[in-house]
Design an enzyme around this catalytic site. Structure first.
Site, short mmCIF file in Angstrom:
data_model
loop_
_atom_site.label_atom_id
_atom_site.label_comp_id
_atom_site.label_asym_id
_atom_site.label_seq_id
_atom_site.Cartn_x
_atom_site.Cartn_y
_atom_site.Cartn_z
N LYS A 242 15.53 18.37 -14.87
CA LYS A 242 14.18 17.95 -15.87
C LYS A 242 14.12 19.25 -16.86
CE LYS A 242 9.22 18.12 -15.90
NZ LYS A 242 7.99 17.90 -14.93
N ASP A 247 5.21 22.60 -20.43
CA ASP A 247 4.38 21.34 -19.98
C ASP A 247 2.93 21.56 -20.01
OD1 ASP A 247 3.40 18.92 -19.06
OD2 ASP A 247 4.12 19.12 -17.02
N LYS A 254 -3.52 19.78 -19.01
CA LYS A 254 -3.77 20.26 -17.69
C LYS A 254 -5.32 20.77 -17.56
CE LYS A 254 0.99 21.02 -16.44
NZ LYS A 254 1.08 20.06 -15.28
N ASP A 266 8.81 24.68 -16.21
CA ASP A 266 9.17 23.44 -15.95
C ASP A 266 10.28 22.56 -16.34
OD1 ASP A 266 7.76 20.95 -14.81
OD2 ASP A 266 7.01 20.39 -16.62
N ASP A 325 0.73 13.80 -18.54
CA ASP A 325 1.14 14.83 -17.59
C ASP A 325 2.14 14.55 -16.62
OD1 ASP A 325 1.32 17.51 -16.90
OD2 ASP A 325 -0.51 17.32 -15.83
N GLU A 327 5.23 13.36 -17.28
CA GLU A 327 5.88 13.13 -18.17
C GLU A 327 7.69 13.51 -17.65
OE1 GLU A 327 4.77 16.11 -17.54
OE2 GLU A 327 6.46 17.53 -17.45
N ARG A 329 8.99 12.15 -15.24
CA ARG A 329 9.79 11.23 -14.64
C ARG A 329 10.38 10.14 -15.74
NH1 ARG A 329 4.54 9.73 -11.50
NH2 ARG A 329 4.45 11.98 -11.30
N1 BES Z 1 5.27 19.95 -14.33
C1 BES Z 1 4.38 19.32 -13.69
C2 BES Z 1 4.44 19.31 -12.03
C3 BES Z 1 4.51 21.01 -11.45
C4 BES Z 1 3.50 21.48 -10.81
C5 BES Z 1 5.64 22.02 -11.43
C6 BES Z 1 3.17 22.67 -10.16
C7 BES Z 1 5.68 22.99 -11.05
C8 BES Z 1 4.32 23.46 -10.30
C9 BES Z 1 4.31 17.87 -13.63
O1 BES Z 1 4.82 17.41 -15.02
C10 BES Z 1 2.99 17.25 -13.66
O2 BES Z 1 2.21 17.55 -14.42
N2 BES Z 1 2.83 16.40 -12.64
C11 BES Z 1 1.58 15.96 -12.31
C12 BES Z 1 1.79 14.47 -11.97
C13 BES Z 1 0.35 13.57 -11.92
C14 BES Z 1 -0.12 13.68 -13.34
C15 BES Z 1 0.83 12.26 -11.53
C16 BES Z 1 0.82 16.48 -11.07
O3 BES Z 1 1.80 16.80 -9.96
O4 BES Z 1 -0.19 16.85 -10.87
ZN ZN Z 2 6.32 18.54 -15.97
ZN ZN Z 3 3.41 17.30 -16.45
#
Ligand code: BES
Ligand code: ZN
Ligand code: ZN
Length: 473
Positions: A242, A247, A254, A266, A325, A327, A329
Site C-alpha cells: 500500500k 492519508d 480523519k 501510510d 478513509d 482507501e 483496500r
Molecule cells: N491508513 C489508515 C489506517 C491506519 C491507522 C494506519 C492507524 C496506520 C495507523 C486507513 O486508511 C484507515 O483510515 N482505515 C480506517 C478504515 C475505516 C474507515 C473502515 C480505520 O482503520 O479507521
Molecule cells: Zn490509509
Molecule cells: Zn484511510
C-alpha cells in the site's frame, strides 16, 4: 549510516573491545584485577547488560540474557547488540572490535541489533546527528564474510524503508516515490517500470484513480522485478504494498489531528516491498520476485471522490464507496487483480490498512490472514526468527456480510467491529491465487524508541519478507 565491517585475525591493542558472552565462567578474565572482576560479576549476573570500564582501552561486556526458547534467545542477542550501540554512542566510541564467547549463532543477531540501532533521520535538521559508528572489526572464525555482507545489506534495506516512511509528503509525492524506487533499483540491480496517470487511466484502475481524484499530484503504479537466472521458483512471488503517501481520510476526513499527524506512514507497506526487493537483489537471492506498488495521496478537494460514489475497479467489480478513509483496500484491490497476470506462486500484500490492527496487536505484531495454510505457517516461523511477529486471524465467510452493497458488488466499509478481517475479506474478492494479507498498521511507525527500533518509520516487515523469500523452498 552503516559502519564498515571486517573480519580480523588478530586483536588490535589500542582499540575498544566488546566481548559477547552468555556465561561469565567461559571467559578467561585473568587480565582483570579482583575489583574489576567483582564489578563485572555484579553488573552482569542477572540481566542483559553492557559493562564498560578500563580506559583508555575500553572493554565492553555484552551479556546475552538467558531465554527459554531459541528465537527469544536470538532476539536477546539483537537487544544486546542494541545496548552495545547505546553505550558506544554515550562513550563516543567509533571503532569497536567484537569477540564472541557465546554460541556462534548469536553473533549474527548481535551484529544485526547493533547495525539496526545506528539509524537516524537527520536530513531536515540543521544540526546533524553527531555520532556515527565508523567501524566494526570482528574477531571470530565461524562467521563468514558472506554472512556479514548479507546482514549489512539487509540492515541497509531496513534503513531505506525507514527513510521512505520518514520522508514527509512535502518531498515524497507518488511521483517522487517512483523516482526513489528507480534509484534503489539502479543501485541494487532490480528493474523498475512506472505507469503514469495516463497509463493507469488506460488500464482503468478505478480504485487507484478514485482515491487520487482529490489530489493535485498524479498517481503512479510501480512494478519492481528481481529475476535472477538461477531462480529456484518457476512462478514468481508477488509482493503488493500500500503506497498512500499521505492519508487525510479524504472527504471522510480523519476525526482528530492526532489521528492524521503521522499519516505519512501510510506507504509503509510499499516501503517494505521496495526494501525487500532491494535486499533480495543486493544479496543475490535465487528467487524470482515482483513488487507492485500503487501510489497516491488521499485528500479532500473539489473533485475528490465522495461517500456514495460507485466506482468500477480494474477487474470490473463495482464498489460503493461508503467511507473515503477506507482507501487502502481500493488501491490494493487493483494491484491484487493486476497480479493475476503473472500466474504467481504466491501473492503477499502488506499495508497499514486498519486502525483496528493496532487494537489486536498492541504494537507487537503484524496481523495476517490468507487462503494458504502452508505459507502462513512458514511466514509465522519467519516471524519468530526475525522477531517481526505475526498474529493470524481467520477469514471466515461471515465477515463478508457487511461489505455487501445494495447497489454495487461490494461496499468499502463494513462494520467497525472486526474491521481488520473485514478489510481482508474485501481484498480476498480480488484474488484467485495463493495469498496472504499482512496488516502492519500497528508496527510501521513508533513514537518511542524500542531497543533497535527508532522513533518514526520502523521498516517492520522487511526482515520478515526477506527471510521468507530466502527460505521459500
Ligand atoms: N491508513 C489508515 C489506517 C491506519 C491507522 C494506519 C492507524 C496506520 C495507523 C486507513 O486508511 C484507515 O483510515 N482505515 C480506517 C478504515 C475505516 C474507515 C473502515 C480505520 O482503520 O479507521
Ligand atoms: Zn490509509
Ligand atoms: Zn484511510
Amino acid at each position: 549510516m552503516i559502519p564498515q565491517i571486517s573480519k580480523i585475525t588478530e586483536l588490535l591493542e589500542n582499540s575498544s573491545t566488546a566481548t559477547l558472552f552468555d556465561d561469565l565462567e567461559k571467559l578467561s578474565l585473568s587480565f582483570l584485577n579482583d575489583s574489576e572482576l567483582e564489578y563485572l560479576e555484579n553488573k552482569t549476573r542477572k540481566e542483559t547488560d553492557c559493562t564498560v570500564f578500563k580506559y583508555p582501552n575500553i572493554l565492553l561486556f555484552s551479556k546475552i540474557k538467558e531465554e527459554k526458547e531459541q528465537y527469544l534467545q536470538i532476539e536477546a542477542a539483537r537487544k544486546a547488540g542494541s545496548k552495545l550501540f547505546d553505550v558506544l554512542k554515550a562513550e563516543k566510541i567509533k571503532i569497536v572490535q567484537l569477540i564472541n564467547y557465546s554460541q556462534p549463532e548469536y553473533l549474527p543477531a548481535f551484529l544485526e541489533g547493533l547495525l539496526l540501532s545506528g539509524y537516524s533521520f537527520d536530513k531536515y535538521k540543521k544540526e546533524k546527528e553527531e555520532f556515527y559508528l565508523d567501524e566494526v572489526l570482528i574477531f571470530d572464525n565461524k562467521i563468514t564474510t558472506e554472512k556479514i555482507d548479507e546482514i549489512k545489506n539487509l540492515a541497509e534495506a531496513v534503513y531505506h524503508s525507514r527513510d521512505l516512511v520518514n520522508e514527509p509528503l512535502s518531498f515524497l509525492t507518488a511521483t517522487q516515490f517512483s523516482k526513489e524506487i528507480e534509484k534503489l533499483g539502479k543501485e541494487s540491480g532490480f528493474s523498475v517500470e512506472v505507469f503514469n496517470k495516463k497509463k493507469i487511466e488506460a488500464l482503468k484502475m478505478g480504485g487507484l484513480l478514485a482515491v487520487n481524484k482529490g489530489s493535485i499530484d498524479p498517481p503512479t503504479f510501480n512494478i519492481l522485478e528481481w529475476k535472477p537466472k538461477n531462480a529456484t521458483n518457476k512462478k514468481p512471488v508477488v509482493l503488493v504494498g500500500k503506497g498512500v503517501v499521505f492519508d487525510t481520510g479524504g472527504l471522510s476526513l480523519k476525526p482528530t489531528p492526532k489521528s492524521m499527524d503521522f499519516m505519512k506512514c501510510d506507504m509503509a507497506g510499499a516501503a517494505v516491498v521496495t526494501a525487500t526487493v532491494y535486499a533480495a537483489a543486493k544479496n543475490n537471492l535465487p528467487v524470482h520476485v515482483i513488487g507492485l506498488i500503487p501510489a497516491t495521496d488521499n485528500r479532500p478537494d473539489g473533485n475528490a471522490y465522495v461517500p456514495g460514489d460507485v466506482i468500477t475497479m480494474f477487474d470490473g467489480t463495482t464498489v460503493e464507496v461508503k467511507n473515503t478513509d477506507a482507501e487502502g483496500r481500493l488501491i490494493l484491490a487493483d494491484a491484487l487483480s493486476y497480479a493475476k497476470k503473472y500466474s504467481p506462486e504466491l501473492v503477499i500484500d502488506i499495508a497499514t490498512l486498519t486502525g483496528s490492527a493496532d487494537i489486536i496487536a498492541g504494537g507487537q505484531a503484524i496481523v495476517a490472514m490468507g487462503n494458504t495454510k502452508e505459507y502462513i505457517q512458514k511466514i509465522k516461523e519467519n516471524g519468530e526468527d526475525t522477531f517481526e511477529r505475526i498474529i493470524e486471524v481467520p477469514l471466515w465467510e461471515e465477515y463478508a456480510k457487511s461489505i455487501k452493497s445494495t447497489i454495487a458488488d461490494l461496499n468499502n466499509l463494513g462494520t467497525r467491529e472486526g474491521q481488520t478481517t473485514i478489510a481482508g475479506k474485501f481484498l480476498e474478492h480480488f484474488t484467485d491465487y495463493n495469498w496472504i494479507h499482512l496488516d502492519a498498521a500497528s508496527v510501521s511507525f513508533r513514537f518511542e524508541k524500542d531497543n533497535y527500533t527508532p522513533v518514526g518509520g520502523t521498516g517492520y516487515g522487511t526482515r520478515l519478507l526477506y527471510n521468507f523469500l530466502k527460505n521459500i523452498n
